[in-house]
Design a protein around this motif. Structure first.
Motif, short mmCIF file in Angstrom:
data_model
loop_
_atom_site.label_atom_id
_atom_site.label_comp_id
_atom_site.label_asym_id
_atom_site.label_seq_id
_atom_site.Cartn_x
_atom_site.Cartn_y
_atom_site.Cartn_z
N PHE A 257 11.06 -1.24 38.98
CA PHE A 257 10.58 -2.34 38.17
C PHE A 257 10.22 -3.51 39.09
N SER A 258 9.49 -4.48 38.56
CA SER A 258 9.04 -5.62 39.38
C SER A 258 10.20 -6.46 39.89
N PHE A 259 11.38 -6.34 39.24
CA PHE A 259 12.53 -7.16 39.63
C PHE A 259 13.53 -6.38 40.48
N GLU A 260 13.20 -5.15 40.88
CA GLU A 260 14.24 -4.31 41.47
C GLU A 260 14.27 -4.25 42.99
N PHE A 261 13.19 -4.64 43.64
CA PHE A 261 13.20 -4.47 45.10
C PHE A 261 13.63 -5.77 45.79
N ASP A 262 14.16 -5.63 46.95
CA ASP A 262 14.71 -6.77 47.69
C ASP A 262 14.11 -6.76 49.09
N TRP A 263 13.19 -7.70 49.31
CA TRP A 263 12.54 -7.75 50.63
C TRP A 263 13.08 -8.87 51.50
N SER A 264 14.25 -9.38 51.15
CA SER A 264 14.77 -10.55 51.87
C SER A 264 15.06 -10.25 53.35
N ASN A 265 15.27 -8.98 53.69
CA ASN A 265 15.48 -8.63 55.10
C ASN A 265 14.18 -8.36 55.86
N HIS A 266 13.05 -8.61 55.19
CA HIS A 266 11.74 -8.34 55.82
C HIS A 266 10.85 -9.56 55.70
N PRO A 267 11.15 -10.65 56.42
CA PRO A 267 10.31 -11.85 56.33
C PRO A 267 8.85 -11.52 56.63
N GLY A 268 7.95 -12.02 55.80
CA GLY A 268 6.52 -11.71 55.95
C GLY A 268 6.06 -10.63 55.00
N ALA A 269 7.02 -9.91 54.40
CA ALA A 269 6.65 -8.85 53.44
C ALA A 269 6.00 -9.47 52.21
N LYS A 270 4.86 -8.92 51.80
CA LYS A 270 4.13 -9.48 50.65
C LYS A 270 3.82 -8.43 49.59
N THR A 271 4.02 -7.16 49.90
CA THR A 271 3.55 -6.11 49.00
C THR A 271 4.67 -5.64 48.07
N PRO A 272 4.41 -5.63 46.76
CA PRO A 272 5.43 -5.15 45.82
C PRO A 272 5.67 -3.64 45.99
N TRP A 273 6.93 -3.26 46.00
CA TRP A 273 7.32 -1.85 46.21
C TRP A 273 7.66 -1.28 44.84
N THR A 274 6.66 -0.74 44.15
CA THR A 274 6.82 -0.36 42.74
C THR A 274 6.20 1.01 42.48
N GLY A 275 5.45 1.13 41.40
CA GLY A 275 4.78 2.37 41.05
C GLY A 275 3.45 2.09 40.38
N GLN A 276 2.70 3.15 40.14
CA GLN A 276 1.38 3.03 39.51
C GLN A 276 1.13 4.25 38.66
N LEU A 277 0.52 4.06 37.50
CA LEU A 277 0.16 5.18 36.63
C LEU A 277 -1.35 5.19 36.41
N LEU A 278 -1.94 6.37 36.48
CA LEU A 278 -3.35 6.55 36.11
C LEU A 278 -3.45 7.63 35.04
N ILE A 279 -4.28 7.38 34.04
CA ILE A 279 -4.59 8.38 33.02
C ILE A 279 -6.10 8.63 33.08
N VAL A 280 -6.47 9.89 33.21
CA VAL A 280 -7.90 10.24 33.30
C VAL A 280 -8.23 11.20 32.15
N ILE A 281 -9.29 10.90 31.42
CA ILE A 281 -9.70 11.70 30.26
C ILE A 281 -11.11 12.23 30.49
N ASP A 282 -11.32 13.49 30.13
CA ASP A 282 -12.65 14.10 30.23
C ASP A 282 -13.36 13.99 28.89
N PRO A 283 -14.34 13.08 28.78
CA PRO A 283 -14.98 12.88 27.48
C PRO A 283 -15.90 14.02 27.07
N SER A 284 -16.13 14.99 27.96
CA SER A 284 -16.95 16.13 27.53
C SER A 284 -16.18 16.99 26.52
N LYS A 285 -14.87 16.75 26.37
CA LYS A 285 -14.07 17.46 25.36
C LYS A 285 -14.19 16.81 23.98
N SER A 286 -14.86 15.65 23.93
CA SER A 286 -14.96 14.91 22.67
C SER A 286 -15.95 15.56 21.72
#
Lengths: 343, 343
Positions: A257-286
């Motif tokens: 989650f956005s509140f779960e990682f702790d970068w305090s031991n890495h001064p200069g760290a800027k990137t959130p350590w989280t996850g990403q979801l993608l959903i892809v649909i094929d509209p030719s099935k429509s």
């Protein structure tokens, strides 16, 4: 996105040259050649398309993050084929874009076969715009939706303190008569990058964007960045969508989650350590008429009721301009990039 | 949703009795027994949960629509098994809820097998709340997202005239420690039903909800209903989401866009003849800790930053109250329902 400043002190370079320059920077700061290529294409693409808050403006953040040891620039993503419509990737504490690249062919194959497929990326760092992740699917005739959570900086509607990230939602759909329909919207009232740009320029923000460190409404971007927080867009509705992004991008991927990682031991760290979801649909099935013809009809009707500009139009126009005239960068910005590439 | 008026002239009846009464009304106005059962459970459930704008308030609209011959109350949905993650239903000009019921078992089977599945309903009429369509999936441990387009009444951001429908998005996710997390939000600044309720009560609306017939901002619900239009929530972002709903619920299903159907030959018709999309994901395919435990952790943290009420909480509380005390209806409303059931 913010318009690039027009100054007499601007230099232009073409897309390929900018990609090469950024690749050099990434490699010099410890990434593999593959990771450098992926991130350079992404970042140069944003700059080329006028999405400045996710363009070369991000390079110092990438560099300080790599220098801090917070992210593994050499990470090799592990792709897991889970089910006929489900792909997982462990990004191995690397960036999200190489994880997407590694799983992309399998994801497209599954979407075309099953009609829909999901890609769940975890243990990943996403520091870029989200539209570059979905737009290419639309050019292949697919519909794509993606969400990514970031880092605690948004106060849930009805709460007192921040918890959610800026948690963007991006969507892309093919269109018969032109470039795809693409949008990428932060579920915060303003994107974090735009607050940073406003702070750097000394500009004030519109009302309703954020609160200061005491939780009071403020229009000062620095007050937001220094202990304050953002608000969700659209009150309780944007807040509900931001919560959904936490559930889809973190709980459903196995990411933080956005509140779960702790970068305090890495001064200069800027990137959130989280996850990403993608959903892809094929509209030719429509059922019914070809999807791209239908989306073209929707665009035609939107213009018919007086809409001047579609989401994504400005980027596509700037892309064409950059192809013709080159990508304009402030001389000082370019000099800094060159120094980072050859320290 | 609007709170029920508290009057001394209120009668209560239990859920089963309300369902039976509504079933009788639907059957008396020409639906099949199956359709009557499905719609009565849906409508009585909304009333029981305090979602009054989609409760018995909707019955006169259902009745006038059935009387007008606009929708086929006897329609038998045709389920098409298209791919391992893709189900289509032709609702055959009937209501959307019986179409979902007909395809539901196959959709769940596919979601559990493929990890994700999509249900594309077309040629359907949706006149109810959207959360009852997604919430049951969460009780089965699945994550569900649904969108439905409606009828032209929302001005796209940056346009002059209405085009989109109120185009809601509903989401449900299981949660270990309690009722599922569920939200249902119109992408318009206000739901159409709430404008109708405000007009009936002679109440004014907050600013920013809609425009009058000249396109000017108004706080008068009647001016919105009589030739005016709604605005999207959250400016360009809500507008982009509403456009996405048109693409997913209409273009991707083979259903009508919100601006495409013509009911002028059916006076009394109230139900949009469009499409609906549902996406169901099986979180047991996710990496890491059990999804329902993770969503519980998010809820715990949301309360920790001061959030008093989750989306869906009010409905679940009202549901428990209705189970204990019965469903309260104004005597006049109940009398009208009884008259519609036994004309």
């Amino acid at each position: 996105m913010t318009a690039a400043p027009v100054t007499s002190n601007t230099q232009t370079l073409d897309f390929v040259a900018l990609v090469e320059l950024l690749e050099q920077i990434f490699i010099r700061h410890g990434t593999s050649a593959d990771v450098a290529k992926t991130l350079a294409l992404n970042c140069a693409g944003a700059e080329r398309d006028g999405a400045h808050s996710h363009g070369v403006f991000r390079i110092p953040g990438y560099v300080s993050t790599l220098n801090s040891g917070w992210v593994d620039g050499q990470a090799v993503p592990v792709v897991e084929d889970v089910a006929s419509g489900f792909v997982r990737v462990d990004a191995a504490n690397g960036f999200a874009q190489p994880a997407l690249s590694a799983a992309r062919a399998l994801l497209v194959e599954k979407a075309r076969s099953a009609g829909i497929a999901v890609l769940a990326i975890r243990n990943s760092h996403h520091f870029a715009a989200l539209w570059p992740d979905v737009e290419p699917f639309a050019y292949e005739g697919l519909v794509a939706l993606s969400v990514v959570n970031s880092m605690t900086c948004v106060v849930p509607h009805g709460a007192d303190r921040p918890l959610f990230g800026t948690n963007p939602i991006a969507f892309a759909a093919p269109r018969a008569g032109g470039d795809p329909i693409v949008f990428d919207l932060a579920t915060s009232a303003i994107a974090h990058g735009d607050v940073q740009i406003a702070a750097r320029k000394g500009q004030r923000l519109p009302a309703g964007m954020g609160v200061d460190s005491l939780g009071q409404p403020t229009e000062d971007p620095k007050a937001i960045l220094e202990g304050g927080a953002l608000l969700p867009f659209g009150g309780h509705k944007g807040s509900a969508l931001s919560m959904m992004v936490e559930l889809l991008a973190a709980a459903l991927t196995g990411g933080n989650f956005s509140f779960e990682f702790d970068w305090s031991n890495h001064p200069g760290a800027k990137t959130p350590w989280t996850g990403q979801l993608l959903i892809v649909i094929d509209p030719s099935k429509s059922a019914g008429q070809d999807f791209a013809q239908r989306s073209e009809e929707l665009v035609r009707q939107m213009h018919g009721v007086g809409l001047k500009r579609l989401p994504g139009d400005r980027r596509h126009q700037q892309r064409a301009k950059s192809a013709a005239e080159g990508i304009a960068l402030e001389a000082e910005v370019l000099a800094n990039l060159r120094e980072l590439a050859n320290p």
